[in-house]
Design a protein around this motif. Sequence first.
Motif, PDB file in Angstrom:
ATOM      1  N   GLN A  12       0.902  -1.242   0.060  1.00 55.73           N
ATOM      2  CA  GLN A  12      -0.078  -0.009  -0.039  1.00 55.73           C
ATOM      3  C   GLN A  12       1.109   1.317  -0.216  1.00 55.73           C
ATOM      4  OE1 GLN A  12      -3.266  -0.206   2.920  1.00 55.73           O
ATOM      5  NE2 GLN A  12      -2.984   1.853   3.471  1.00 55.73           N
ATOM      6  N   ALA A  13       1.914   1.085   0.782  1.00 58.62           N
ATOM      7  CA  ALA A  13       2.890   2.245   0.864  1.00 58.62           C
ATOM      8  C   ALA A  13       3.670   2.620  -0.380  1.00 58.62           C
ATOM      9  CB  ALA A  13       3.884   2.340   1.966  1.00 58.62           C
ATOM     10  N   LEU A  14       4.177   1.549  -1.021  1.00 56.96           N
ATOM     11  CA  LEU A  14       4.628   1.339  -2.348  1.00 56.96           C
ATOM     12  C   LEU A  14       3.764   2.120  -3.283  1.00 56.96           C
ATOM     13  CD1 LEU A  14       7.251   0.703  -4.127  1.00 56.96           C
ATOM     14  CD2 LEU A  14       6.093  -1.674  -4.237  1.00 56.96           C
ATOM     15  N   ARG A  15       2.683   1.763  -3.597  1.00 52.49           N
ATOM     16  CA  ARG A  15       1.810   2.343  -4.674  1.00 52.49           C
ATOM     17  C   ARG A  15       1.277   3.541  -4.462  1.00 52.49           C
ATOM     18  NH1 ARG A  15      -2.636  -1.296  -4.261  1.00 52.49           N
ATOM     19  NH2 ARG A  15      -1.713  -2.599  -6.110  1.00 52.49           N
ATOM     20  N   ALA A  16       1.296   4.061  -3.086  1.00 55.15           N
ATOM     21  CA  ALA A  16       0.936   5.434  -2.932  1.00 55.15           C
ATOM     22  C   ALA A  16       2.042   6.390  -3.273  1.00 55.15           C
ATOM     23  CB  ALA A  16       0.499   5.498  -1.095  1.00 55.15           C
ATOM     24  N   VAL A  17       3.248   5.891  -2.671  1.00 58.98           N
ATOM     25  CA  VAL A  17       4.467   6.854  -3.021  1.00 58.98           C
ATOM     26  C   VAL A  17       4.771   6.999  -4.751  1.00 58.98           C
ATOM     27  CG1 VAL A  17       6.752   7.173  -2.785  1.00 58.98           C
ATOM     28  CG2 VAL A  17       5.380   6.543  -0.839  1.00 58.98           C
ATOM     29  N   ARG A  18       4.382   5.604  -5.248  1.00 59.26           N
ATOM     30  CA  ARG A  18       4.872   5.587  -6.626  1.00 59.26           C
ATOM     31  C   ARG A  18       3.888   6.473  -7.449  1.00 59.26           C
ATOM     32  NH1 ARG A  18       2.375   3.069 -10.707  1.00 59.26           N
ATOM     33  NH2 ARG A  18       1.019   1.370  -9.347  1.00 59.26           N
ATOM     34  N   LEU A  19       2.512   6.303  -6.964  1.00 57.28           N
ATOM     35  CA  LEU A  19       1.410   7.155  -7.821  1.00 57.28           C
ATOM     36  C   LEU A  19       1.702   8.945  -7.337  1.00 57.28           C
ATOM     37  CD1 LEU A  19      -1.490   4.948  -7.335  1.00 57.28           C
ATOM     38  CD2 LEU A  19      -0.224   5.365  -9.222  1.00 57.28           C
ATOM     39  N   GLU A  20       2.173   9.092  -6.147  1.00 53.43           N
ATOM     40  CA  GLU A  20       2.319  10.398  -5.795  1.00 53.43           C
ATOM     41  C   GLU A  20       3.476  11.069  -6.475  1.00 53.43           C
ATOM     42  OE1 GLU A  20       2.028  13.907  -3.482  1.00 53.43           O
ATOM     43  OE2 GLU A  20       0.600  12.285  -3.714  1.00 53.43           O
ATOM     44  N   ARG A  21       4.415  10.255  -6.770  1.00 54.80           N
ATOM     45  CA  ARG A  21       5.594  10.552  -7.712  1.00 54.80           C
ATOM     46  C   ARG A  21       5.186  10.384  -9.041  1.00 54.80           C
ATOM     47  NH1 ARG A  21       8.831  13.381  -4.303  1.00 54.80           N
ATOM     48  NH2 ARG A  21      10.068  12.063  -2.906  1.00 54.80           N
ATOM     49  N   GLY A  22       4.249  10.081  -9.651  1.00 50.78           N
ATOM     50  CA  GLY A  22       3.770  10.186 -10.926  1.00 50.78           C
ATOM     51  C   GLY A  22       4.585   9.090 -11.810  1.00 50.78           C
ATOM     52  N   LEU A  23       4.789   7.950 -11.211  1.00 52.46           N
ATOM     53  CA  LEU A  23       5.501   6.780 -11.695  1.00 52.46           C
ATOM     54  C   LEU A  23       4.617   5.775 -11.960  1.00 52.46           C
ATOM     55  CD1 LEU A  23       8.619   6.789  -9.203  1.00 52.46           C
ATOM     56  CD2 LEU A  23       8.751   7.826 -11.721  1.00 52.46           C
ATOM     57  N   SER A  24       4.996   5.230 -13.127  1.00 56.44           N
ATOM     58  CA  SER A  24       4.202   3.863 -13.546  1.00 56.44           C
ATOM     59  C   SER A  24       5.037   2.674 -13.174  1.00 56.44           C
ATOM     60  CB  SER A  24       4.222   3.762 -15.142  1.00 56.44           C
ATOM     61  OG  SER A  24       5.270   3.602 -15.804  1.00 56.44           O
ATOM     62  N   GLN A  25       4.472   1.442 -13.163  1.00 56.42           N
ATOM     63  CA  GLN A  25       5.170   0.227 -12.934  1.00 56.42           C
ATOM     64  C   GLN A  25       6.328  -0.071 -13.788  1.00 56.42           C
ATOM     65  OE1 GLN A  25       2.282  -2.926 -12.551  1.00 56.42           O
ATOM     66  NE2 GLN A  25       1.888  -2.320 -10.339  1.00 56.42           N
ATOM     67  N   GLU A  26       6.352   0.487 -15.077  1.00 51.30           N
ATOM     68  CA  GLU A  26       7.180   0.266 -16.018  1.00 51.30           C
ATOM     69  C   GLU A  26       8.535   1.049 -15.549  1.00 51.30           C
ATOM     70  OE1 GLU A  26       3.891   0.788 -16.918  1.00 51.30           O
ATOM     71  OE2 GLU A  26       3.633  -1.181 -17.723  1.00 51.30           O
ATOM     72  N   ASP A  27       8.400   2.205 -15.010  1.00 47.54           N
ATOM     73  CA  ASP A  27       9.522   3.016 -14.589  1.00 47.54           C
ATOM     74  C   ASP A  27      10.495   2.386 -13.492  1.00 47.54           C
ATOM     75  OD1 ASP A  27       8.758   4.994 -15.983  1.00 47.54           O
ATOM     76  OD2 ASP A  27       7.443   5.902 -14.524  1.00 47.54           O
ATOM     77  N   PHE A  28      10.036   1.076 -13.136  1.00 51.46           N
ATOM     78  CA  PHE A  28      10.875   0.433 -12.215  1.00 51.46           C
ATOM     79  C   PHE A  28      11.654  -0.717 -12.936  1.00 51.46           C
ATOM     80  CE2 PHE A  28       8.076   2.768  -9.783  1.00 51.46           C
ATOM     81  CZ  PHE A  28       8.620   2.798  -8.645  1.00 51.46           C
ATOM     82  N   TYR A  29      11.710  -0.725 -14.363  1.00 51.62           N
ATOM     83  CA  TYR A  29      12.157  -1.559 -15.101  1.00 51.62           C
ATOM     84  C   TYR A  29      13.761  -2.189 -14.528  1.00 51.62           C
ATOM     85  CZ  TYR A  29      15.047   1.500 -17.784  1.00 51.62           C
ATOM     86  OH  TYR A  29      15.686   2.535 -18.115  1.00 51.62           O
ATOM     87  N   GLU A  30      14.581  -1.282 -14.248  1.00 51.47           N
ATOM     88  CA  GLU A  30      15.879  -1.495 -13.912  1.00 51.47           C
ATOM     89  C   GLU A  30      16.023  -2.274 -12.319  1.00 51.47           C
ATOM     90  OE1 GLU A  30      18.519   1.765 -14.067  1.00 51.47           O
ATOM     91  OE2 GLU A  30      17.852   2.336 -16.137  1.00 51.47           O
ATOM     92  N   VAL A  31      14.950  -1.997 -11.525  1.00 54.30           N
ATOM     93  CA  VAL A  31      15.130  -2.480 -10.253  1.00 54.30           C
ATOM     94  C   VAL A  31      13.925  -3.795 -10.114  1.00 54.30           C
ATOM     95  CG1 VAL A  31      15.931  -0.743  -9.291  1.00 54.30           C
ATOM     96  CG2 VAL A  31      13.828  -1.019  -8.979  1.00 54.30           C
ATOM     97  N   SER A  32      12.959  -3.709 -10.926  1.00 53.21           N
ATOM     98  CA  SER A  32      12.182  -5.049 -10.669  1.00 53.21           C
ATOM     99  C   SER A  32      11.143  -4.914 -11.823  1.00 53.21           C
ATOM    100  CB  SER A  32      11.161  -4.608  -9.414  1.00 53.21           C
ATOM    101  OG  SER A  32      10.291  -5.615  -9.117  1.00 53.21           O
ATOM    102  N   GLY A  33      10.734  -6.517 -12.151  1.00 56.37           N
ATOM    103  CA  GLY A  33       9.821  -6.506 -13.180  1.00 56.37           C
ATOM    104  C   GLY A  33       8.369  -6.075 -12.850  1.00 56.37           C
ATOM    105  N   ARG A  34       7.679  -5.680 -13.749  1.00 53.62           N
ATOM    106  CA  ARG A  34       6.339  -5.279 -13.686  1.00 53.62           C
ATOM    107  C   ARG A  34       5.389  -6.131 -12.710  1.00 53.62           C
ATOM    108  NH1 ARG A  34       1.153  -3.701 -16.494  1.00 53.62           N
ATOM    109  NH2 ARG A  34       1.424  -5.567 -17.286  1.00 53.62           N
ATOM    110  N   THR A  35       5.467  -7.662 -13.043  1.00 55.16           N
ATOM    111  CA  THR A  35       4.694  -8.593 -12.223  1.00 55.16           C
ATOM    112  C   THR A  35       5.177  -8.518 -10.952  1.00 55.16           C
ATOM    113  OG1 THR A  35       4.794  -9.697 -14.514  1.00 55.16           O
ATOM    114  CG2 THR A  35       4.397 -11.134 -12.392  1.00 55.16           C
ATOM    115  N   HIS A  36       6.643  -8.417 -10.722  1.00 50.65           N
ATOM    116  CA  HIS A  36       6.978  -8.477  -9.427  1.00 50.65           C
ATOM    117  C   HIS A  36       6.648  -7.431  -8.775  1.00 50.65           C
ATOM    118  CE1 HIS A  36       9.269  -9.597  -5.752  1.00 50.65           C
ATOM    119  NE2 HIS A  36       9.923  -8.580  -5.883  1.00 50.65           N
ATOM    120  N   LEU A  37       6.515  -6.117  -9.280  1.00 51.81           N
ATOM    121  CA  LEU A  37       5.964  -5.038  -8.575  1.00 51.81           C
ATOM    122  C   LEU A  37       4.734  -5.005  -8.219  1.00 51.81           C
ATOM    123  CD1 LEU A  37       7.344  -2.034  -7.723  1.00 51.81           C
ATOM    124  CD2 LEU A  37       6.426  -1.345  -9.705  1.00 51.81           C
ATOM    125  N   SER A  38       3.936  -5.565  -9.203  1.00 49.40           N
ATOM    126  CA  SER A  38       2.455  -5.613  -8.987  1.00 49.40           C
ATOM    127  C   SER A  38       2.148  -6.542  -7.850  1.00 49.40           C
ATOM    128  CB  SER A  38       1.739  -6.334 -10.136  1.00 49.40           C
ATOM    129  OG  SER A  38       0.449  -6.458  -9.991  1.00 49.40           O
TER     130      SER A  38
END
Length: 109
Positions: A12-38
């Motif tokens: 919940q915290a991860l999603r809230a901060v990610r959205l607050e920063r205007g980032l998509s799950q794809e923006d994390f491609y260097e550190v985590s796959g989209r499936t794992h982030l989800s």
Amino acid sequence: MSLKAAPPKFGQALRAVRLERGLSQEDFYEVSGRTHLSRLENQGASPSLNKVVQLAQTMGVHPLTLLTLSFCSKGSAAEVEKLLASVRDEIASFENLRLGTRDRHRRTA
């Protein structure tokens, strides 16, 4: 911990901060796959401490920000301050804390 801690809601915290920063799950491609982030965001997986650091760096926040918000239900300033005050008091109560040393001897009375 002096406050009774509810189970952390890291996702919940991860999603809230990610959205607050205007980032998509794809923006994390260097550190985590989209499936794992989800999976992390939906509480289907728990991150390692190193992963928390990588995710926080991607969002431009301190890892403790994510961890603190994980233990807050709403993330209000008052709720965060209460939690941080408790943590400060706990750390201040340690008399012989030896971070960075290999000394495992405990003080005996």
